[in-house]
Motif scaffolding. Structure first.
Motif, mmCIF file in Angstrom:
data_model
loop_
_atom_site.group_PDB
_atom_site.id
_atom_site.type_symbol
_atom_site.label_atom_id
_atom_site.label_comp_id
_atom_site.label_asym_id
_atom_site.label_seq_id
_atom_site.Cartn_x
_atom_site.Cartn_y
_atom_site.Cartn_z
ATOM 1 N N ILE A 30 -30.282 54.165 20.644
ATOM 2 C CA ILE A 30 -31.258 53.012 20.808
ATOM 3 C C ILE A 30 -32.542 53.338 19.956
ATOM 4 O O ILE A 30 -33.196 52.464 19.476
ATOM 5 C CB ILE A 30 -31.482 52.838 22.479
ATOM 6 C CG1 ILE A 30 -30.384 52.511 23.037
ATOM 7 C CG2 ILE A 30 -32.604 51.739 22.494
ATOM 8 C CD1 ILE A 30 -29.671 51.209 22.459
ATOM 9 N N ASP A 31 -33.025 54.478 19.945
ATOM 10 C CA ASP A 31 -34.503 54.674 19.274
ATOM 11 C C ASP A 31 -33.950 54.434 17.794
ATOM 12 O O ASP A 31 -34.824 53.943 16.836
ATOM 13 C CB ASP A 31 -34.672 56.194 19.416
ATOM 14 C CG ASP A 31 -35.196 56.498 20.915
ATOM 15 O OD1 ASP A 31 -35.598 55.598 21.295
ATOM 16 O OD2 ASP A 31 -35.511 57.869 21.253
ATOM 17 N N VAL A 37 -33.980 50.575 17.216
ATOM 18 C CA VAL A 37 -35.231 50.101 17.341
ATOM 19 C C VAL A 37 -36.200 50.372 16.331
ATOM 20 O O VAL A 37 -36.983 49.500 15.511
ATOM 21 C CB VAL A 37 -36.011 50.868 18.786
ATOM 22 C CG1 VAL A 37 -37.348 50.197 18.873
ATOM 23 C CG2 VAL A 37 -35.362 50.053 19.706
ATOM 24 N N ASP A 38 -36.131 51.754 15.710
ATOM 25 C CA ASP A 38 -37.132 52.349 14.601
ATOM 26 C C ASP A 38 -36.645 51.312 13.386
ATOM 27 O O ASP A 38 -37.550 50.893 12.666
ATOM 28 C CB ASP A 38 -36.951 53.655 14.447
ATOM 29 C CG ASP A 38 -37.585 54.562 15.360
ATOM 30 O OD1 ASP A 38 -38.556 53.866 16.041
ATOM 31 O OD2 ASP A 38 -37.252 55.743 15.518
ATOM 32 N N GLY A 39 -35.333 51.248 13.360
ATOM 33 C CA GLY A 39 -35.148 50.416 12.132
ATOM 34 C C GLY A 39 -35.198 49.005 12.218
ATOM 35 O O GLY A 39 -35.893 48.367 11.023
ATOM 36 N N ALA A 40 -35.275 48.273 13.527
ATOM 37 C CA ALA A 40 -35.689 47.008 13.713
ATOM 38 C C ALA A 40 -37.252 46.851 13.245
ATOM 39 O O ALA A 40 -37.840 46.071 12.635
ATOM 40 C CB ALA A 40 -35.479 46.425 14.895
ATOM 41 N N LYS A 41 -38.019 48.044 13.580
ATOM 42 C CA LYS A 41 -39.554 47.939 13.490
ATOM 43 C C LYS A 41 -39.623 48.107 11.882
ATOM 44 O O LYS A 41 -40.652 47.514 11.382
ATOM 45 C CB LYS A 41 -40.021 49.222 14.227
ATOM 46 C CG LYS A 41 -40.379 49.069 15.660
ATOM 47 C CD LYS A 41 -40.544 50.169 16.463
ATOM 48 C CE LYS A 41 -41.492 51.292 15.551
ATOM 49 N NZ LYS A 41 -41.725 52.458 16.391
ATOM 50 N N GLY A 42 -38.743 48.972 11.198
ATOM 51 C CA GLY A 42 -39.130 48.942 9.947
ATOM 52 C C GLY A 42 -39.103 47.773 8.939
ATOM 53 O O GLY A 42 -39.591 47.917 7.568
#
Length: 502
Positions: free
Chosen positions: A345-346, A349-354
């Motif tokens: 999940i991390d 989420v990090d990829g989506a934030k990117g």
């Protein structure tokens, strides 16, 4: 807040006040001469021209786009920018699909790969098997651009996300990579017609002139015009020659990028602001996770198997489903191989934030496009130039006109929708010869692709930068010279052939 940030804020505040005051002045003095029910006269081109100029001058795309939207609201008298333009644009089905599928799923997939190491594992494997250095890595990128020939956003994401790890490993600058990916997206889609482009364009030209009575005739015209789509052919050739390091003409920005990466290994220039953030590039693989090729092959195989291969079997594509299933397959595989759910999940989420900055830019670009539609930007440009009719120059004129419209609105398909219903009847009135009509048709097709490709507000330009990890304006600046030379050669060829054959 440091001094530099304060200086930047002061500059943009003054610029905003100036833009608002200037637009109010133009509107109040009735500068919209030639205003009609379809457009606001010369004021129709103020928002896109303003946004593009500010983007080029300041290299700050987000505030430039926003000021373009503000200017459009002032001209139309719709001062509720949020309610009239932003919410309808950002809430549209088209933008929602791009945001949820292409941006979040793409970002999420790449983010998961930073946890599994799958893409980097594939890069190392491919490097050993087929990539021997910068040249072969760029050729691989070119091949992928041709293979993923669906055009536009789809091609840039598929090709960019596949080849970037390999090209990063081989030391290919992100300016080179984003140019190759962008310039083999829409151009190849008009040359290998196994996609939606032929049917879309055929529907636009059907019934416009006696030579094109229906969509079947429109399809015939599309296929017959392929050999004359000079810009697409030359664009593909130029990217191939760049990959092989044989391109005779390279712009100064691209030369600097090539020199930089060869001498320093830096994929982006110092001070660049890549659309793909560190969340998409920094590896964070858990110590106990065993990375294998399957971590890359399963998600990519799912993406291709669901999204592309059905095109050749049932004649349809399932792109949204393909992206979502690709992300799910990457998640399930990582869990099956023992990765903890929190890590998976991390990564997502990090990829989506990117890709957040890419989503913001694309949302504002969509909004500015809707503002241009409400102002009648394209119809004004067409109306202001249709009186310039020199038969032998008409294909070249069409190309220039489409280049400008597509550059201004950031859409080749939008340009087609405006231009074809006007361009075909006008060409037929000038010279009903089928060859002349075919040349004019091809010129509209190629000119629209050029404008879309080099426009900083185009979704393909934005997504090429995002998928390849490039600074948006660095990508724009570095590809314009090569693309413009290709367009110039195309216009010369249209003029010569029109003089000889028509």
């Amino acid at each position: 807040m440091n001094k530099n940030m304060k200086k930047q804020m002061k500059k943009w505040l003054l610029l905003t006040v100036g833009v608002v005051a200037f637009t109010f002045m133009l509107s109040s003095v009735g500068f919209a001469g030639g205003e009609s029910a379809e457009n606001y006269g010369i004021l129709s081109i103020v928002p896109p021209i303003l946004a593009l100029t500010l983007a080029f001058v300041t290299r700050q795309v987000v505030p430039a786009l926003f000021l373009g939207v503000v200017a459009g609201g002032i001209i139309t008298g719709n001062f509720d920018i949020v309610g009239e333009y932003l919410i309808p644009s950002l809430g549209s089905e088209g933008y929602a699909q791009i945001l949820l599928v292409y941006l979040w799923c793409l970002g999420g997939l790449i983010g998961i790969w930073t946890k599994t190491g799958g893409a980097q594992k594939f890069a190392k494997w491919a490097g050993k098997k087929m990539v021997r250095g910068r040249r072969s890595a760029k050729f691989f990128a070119w091949i992928m651009g041709v293979v993923f020939h669906q055009g536009g956003t789809i091609s840039t994401i598929l090709a960019g996300s596949t080849v970037r790890p390999i090209c990063d490993e081989a030391g290919v600058s992100h300016e080179e990579l984003s140019y190759i990916v962008d310039s083999t997206a829409s151009p190849i889609a008009t040359l290998i017609p196994f996609n939606a482009w032929p049917l879309y364009i055929a529907g636009l030209v059907a019934g416009t002139i006696p030579l094109i009575p229906d969509e079947s005739a429109g399809l015939d015209l599309f296929f017959s015009a392929i050999p004359y789509n000079f810009y697409a052919w030359i664009a593909i050739l130029f990217t191939f020659l760049l990959a092989m390091e044989k391109l005779p003409f390279i712009g100064s920005k691209m030369k600097k990028a090539i020199k930089r990466v060869k001498e320093t290994g830096k994929l982006n220039r110092d001070g660049a602001d890549p659309l793909a953030s560190e969340e998409l590039t920094d590896l964070d693989v858990p110590e106990d996770y065993n990375t294998t090729l399957i971590d890359f092959i399963v998600p990519i195989g799912t993406l291709l198997g669901v999204g592309v291969i059905p095109k050749f079997i049932v004649g349809d594509m399932y792109i949204p489903q393909a992206f979502m299933l690709s992300v799910l397959s990457a998640m399930v595989l990582a869990l099956f191989k023992g990765m903890e759910l929190d890590n998976v999940i991390d990564g997502f989420v990090d990829g989506a934030k990117g890709v957040t900055i890419g989503a913001i830019i694309l949302g504002l670009a969509v909004t500015l496009g809707n503002v241009s539609d409400s102002l009648g930007t394209a119809s004004y440009i067409v109306g202001a130039t249709e009186s310039i009719i020199i038969p032998v120059l008409l294909p070249a004129i069409y190309m220039v006109l489409c280049m400008f419209i597509a550059f201004s609105v950031g859409s080749s398909w939008g340009t087609y929708a405006v231009m074809f219903p006007i361009a075909m009847p006008l060409a037929y009135a000038v010279n009903p010869d089928p060859t002349f009509i075919t040349l004019c048709f091809a010129a509209v097709t190629g000119g629209s692709i050029y404008g879309d490709q080099v426009s900083p507000i185009s979704d393909t330009t934005i997504m090429s930068s995002l998928a390849c990890g490039a600074d948006l304006m660095d990508h724009v600046y570095s590809q314009i010279p090569q693309a413009s030379v290709a367009a110039g050669i195309s216009m010369v060829l249209y003029t010569i052939l029109t003089a000889i054959l028509c």
